[in-house]
Design a protein around this motif. Sequence first.
Motif, short mmCIF file in Angstrom:
data_model
loop_
_atom_site.label_atom_id
_atom_site.label_comp_id
_atom_site.label_asym_id
_atom_site.label_seq_id
_atom_site.Cartn_x
_atom_site.Cartn_y
_atom_site.Cartn_z
N ILE A 3 3.19 24.97 1.00
CA ILE A 3 2.18 24.47 0.05
C ILE A 3 0.79 24.77 0.57
CG2 ILE A 3 1.20 22.38 -1.01
CD1 ILE A 3 4.04 21.22 -1.04
N LEU A 4 0.59 24.55 1.85
CA LEU A 4 -0.73 24.75 2.45
C LEU A 4 -1.11 26.23 2.52
CD1 LEU A 4 -0.39 22.09 5.27
CD2 LEU A 4 -1.85 21.94 3.26
N ASN A 5 -0.13 27.11 2.67
CA ASN A 5 -0.48 28.54 2.74
C ASN A 5 -0.37 29.24 1.40
OD1 ASN A 5 2.28 29.19 2.37
ND2 ASN A 5 2.65 29.42 4.57
N GLY A 6 -0.10 28.48 0.33
CA GLY A 6 -0.16 29.02 -1.01
C GLY A 6 1.11 29.66 -1.54
N ARG A 7 2.21 29.59 -0.78
CA ARG A 7 3.44 30.22 -1.27
C ARG A 7 4.12 29.38 -2.35
NH1 ARG A 7 7.53 30.77 2.31
NH2 ARG A 7 6.66 29.32 3.83
N ARG A 8 3.82 28.09 -2.35
CA ARG A 8 4.34 27.22 -3.41
C ARG A 8 3.25 26.24 -3.83
NH1 ARG A 8 10.62 25.32 -2.20
NH2 ARG A 8 11.58 27.34 -2.62
N GLU A 9 3.37 25.77 -5.07
CA GLU A 9 2.45 24.77 -5.57
C GLU A 9 3.09 23.38 -5.44
OE1 GLU A 9 -0.69 25.12 -6.67
OE2 GLU A 9 -0.53 27.25 -6.14
N ASN A 57 1.72 20.37 7.41
CA ASN A 57 2.65 21.45 7.70
C ASN A 57 3.83 20.95 8.53
OD1 ASN A 57 1.83 21.42 10.43
ND2 ASN A 57 0.31 23.01 10.09
N ASP A 58 4.79 21.83 8.77
CA ASP A 58 6.02 21.45 9.44
C ASP A 58 5.84 21.41 10.95
OD1 ASP A 58 8.33 21.74 7.17
OD2 ASP A 58 6.74 23.20 6.86
N ASN A 59 4.91 20.60 11.38
CA ASN A 59 4.61 20.46 12.80
C ASN A 59 5.14 19.11 13.27
OD1 ASN A 59 2.87 19.31 15.04
ND2 ASN A 59 2.12 21.42 15.04
N PRO A 60 6.10 19.09 14.20
CA PRO A 60 6.73 17.82 14.60
C PRO A 60 5.75 16.76 15.08
CG PRO A 60 7.94 19.68 15.49
CD PRO A 60 6.69 20.24 14.89
N ASN A 66 0.87 -1.17 0.00
CA ASN A 66 0.00 0.00 0.00
C ASN A 66 0.91 1.23 0.00
OD1 ASN A 66 -2.41 -1.52 0.20
ND2 ASN A 66 -2.17 -1.67 2.42
N PHE A 67 0.83 2.04 -1.03
CA PHE A 67 1.74 3.18 -1.18
C PHE A 67 1.14 4.44 -0.56
CE2 PHE A 67 3.20 0.35 -4.54
CZ PHE A 67 4.58 0.46 -4.42
N TYR A 68 1.96 5.09 0.26
CA TYR A 68 1.57 6.33 0.91
C TYR A 68 2.52 7.45 0.50
CZ TYR A 68 -1.30 3.46 4.03
OH TYR A 68 -2.23 2.59 4.55
N LEU A 69 1.97 8.63 0.32
CA LEU A 69 2.75 9.81 -0.03
C LEU A 69 2.57 10.85 1.07
CD1 LEU A 69 4.35 11.68 -1.93
CD2 LEU A 69 2.23 12.07 -3.20
N VAL A 70 3.68 11.33 1.62
CA VAL A 70 3.65 12.38 2.64
C VAL A 70 4.42 13.58 2.11
CG1 VAL A 70 4.22 13.05 4.99
CG2 VAL A 70 3.51 10.69 4.50
N ILE A 71 3.75 14.69 1.97
CA ILE A 71 4.36 15.93 1.48
C ILE A 71 4.37 16.91 2.64
CG2 ILE A 71 4.24 17.79 -0.21
CD1 ILE A 71 2.56 15.82 -1.97
N ILE A 72 5.56 17.21 3.14
CA ILE A 72 5.71 18.09 4.29
C ILE A 72 6.06 19.50 3.80
CG2 ILE A 72 6.95 18.49 6.45
CD1 ILE A 72 7.61 15.44 6.39
#
Length: 252
Positions: A17-23, A48-51, A7-13
């Motif tokens: 991206i979430l606040n729109g500064r990058r796509e 987001n970058d939350n530990p 089962n393949f999972y993708l995690v984008i940290i």
Amino acid sequence: MSIKNPNFYLVIIGTEILNGRREDKHFKFVRDELLKRGWELTATFIINDNPSLIEKTFRLIKDDPKSVMFSFGGIGATPDDLTREIAAKVFRNSQMEENSKAKELIIEQFKEKAYPYRINMAKLPKNAKLLPNPVNKVPGFYLDERYFFVPGFPQMSHFMIKYALDKYYPKNSEKYRYTICVEASENDLMDIMKKIPKDVEFSSLPSIEEGQYKDVISIASYSNDEAKNWIEFFIKEVEKKGFKYKKGKNCI
């Protein structure tokens, strides 16, 4: 050893991206690379970058005995690059070590400027293996041949993902898919849908065009006979109800 039927999972940290500064540049790439090889994504997380959130996401994926994960971002040398330490916490009981090969590559690339900060990128979870970086030689890394950690930069990370897939998950068995478009609503076809076994891949994609209900029915299986038999069953049931339909993936 690679995971069987993964089962393949993708995690984008990436808060950016979430606040729109990058796509995001990673979801479509990973999805398409998997599809080329006959695989499909199970889930994608953009966080987001939350530990605490990163750790919980990794633990959720680890709890799946068939999980294979691609994690993008957070393996650099800045204070907000936390992925290496969190990966060690989740997958190695917080055990980390200086990877001698990674250290060698970093020093080769940056010389005296490797110190005092860049050299920290050589501190990895215990027994990590390296993913080659064609851009600046600073490697990504992976654990247990199933958890892969790459930078957020597409020029670096996409090469690493292809390398990992080609090495450990090059090709799945062929999946056979049959599709029909029925001039009916989902409600009209519900009793037929319920007869499809749970272990057969089935989807219903409804739409309304100029007041006409339409439903795209797709049935797939790694057994061609199974997929074909169930789509033929569906067609016969549709014919009994008197609904018009077309065959083929481009039937819409």
